[in-house]
Design a protein around this motif. Structure first.
Motif, PDB file in Angstrom:
ATOM      1  N   SER A 138       8.802 -48.343  25.314  1.00  0.00           N
ATOM      2  CA  SER A 138       9.588 -49.462  24.781  1.00  0.00           C
ATOM      3  C   SER A 138       9.033 -50.785  25.277  1.00  0.00           C
ATOM      4  O   SER A 138       8.536 -50.881  26.398  1.00  0.00           O
ATOM      5  N   HIS A 139       9.133 -51.806  24.447  1.00  0.00           N
ATOM      6  CA  HIS A 139       8.741 -53.161  24.810  1.00  0.00           C
ATOM      7  C   HIS A 139       9.425 -54.117  23.843  1.00  0.00           C
ATOM      8  O   HIS A 139      10.176 -53.684  22.971  1.00  0.00           O
ATOM      9  N   GLU A 140       9.170 -55.408  24.012  1.00  0.00           N
ATOM     10  CA  GLU A 140       9.841 -56.382  23.166  1.00  0.00           C
ATOM     11  C   GLU A 140       9.693 -56.027  21.684  1.00  0.00           C
ATOM     12  O   GLU A 140       8.607 -55.694  21.211  1.00  0.00           O
ATOM     13  N   SER A 141      10.795 -56.099  20.972  1.00  0.00           N
ATOM     14  CA  SER A 141      10.864 -55.855  19.518  1.00  0.00           C
ATOM     15  C   SER A 141      10.636 -54.398  19.130  1.00  0.00           C
ATOM     16  O   SER A 141      10.483 -54.091  17.946  1.00  0.00           O
ATOM     17  N   TRP A 142      10.613 -53.483  20.105  1.00  0.00           N
ATOM     18  CA  TRP A 142      10.382 -52.057  19.811  1.00  0.00           C
ATOM     19  C   TRP A 142      11.001 -51.240  20.949  1.00  0.00           C
ATOM     20  O   TRP A 142      10.319 -50.869  21.899  1.00  0.00           O
ATOM     21  N   VAL A 143      12.297 -50.992  20.863  1.00  0.00           N
ATOM     22  CA  VAL A 143      13.017 -50.321  21.939  1.00  0.00           C
ATOM     23  C   VAL A 143      13.600 -49.002  21.423  1.00  0.00           C
ATOM     24  O   VAL A 143      14.352 -48.988  20.447  1.00  0.00           O
TER      25      VAL A 143
END
Length: 142
Positions: free
Chosen positions: A108-113
């Motif tokens: 997971s990371h920013e804009s894709w969790v």
């Protein structure tokens, strides 16, 4: 089955969405990770989900709140950030059935969790008898 790739352009649609993995023949791709500019993609179903959520005593759209939260350009998702995201998600009856998937924080990371969607009190999917995994996405901050 024919396969189609769809680039999600949030410049035209400032909304948050769930991407639900499934064999649909449709692959959704988008830029994520802030200034890292990852190009993530997944085959599945695209479900817009952009309710008003409580923030500082007033209602704002979920996507706007997530964009503000990640305004520093990029942010890895660790337990502290996951707790903050869970608090945001719990503030709306539409998203309170979602929680950050702690087993997939490394992906997971920013804009894709990666999130878990519970069947309990799920306003979005009232006929789902079982919970499922999905990806919560929103406009990238770069």
């Amino acid at each position: 089955m024919n396969h189609l790739t769809i680039d999600i352009d949030f410049d035209e649609s400032e909304t948050a969405a769930l991407l639900i993995p499934a064999q649909t023949g449709l692959t959704y791709c988008r830029q994520t990770g802030g200034h890292r500019c990852y190009q993530d993609s997944i085959e599945g179903v695209y479900v817009p989900v952009n309710p008003y959520v409580a923030s500082e005593g007033k209602g704002v759209y979920l996507a706007s709140l997530l964009c503000r939260h990640f305004s520093s350009g990029w942010l890895d998702i660790n337990d502290k950030v996951a707790d903050e995201l869970d608090e945001i998600l719990s503030s709306s009856r539409v998203t309170k059935c979602m929680s950050v998937d702690r087993k997939r924080l490394d992906w997971s990371h920013e804009s894709w969790v990666y999130v878990n969607v519970s069947s309990d009190e799920c306003f979005l999917f009232p006929y789902s008898e079982e919970g499922f995994r999905a990806i919560l996405t929103w406009p990238n901050s770069d």
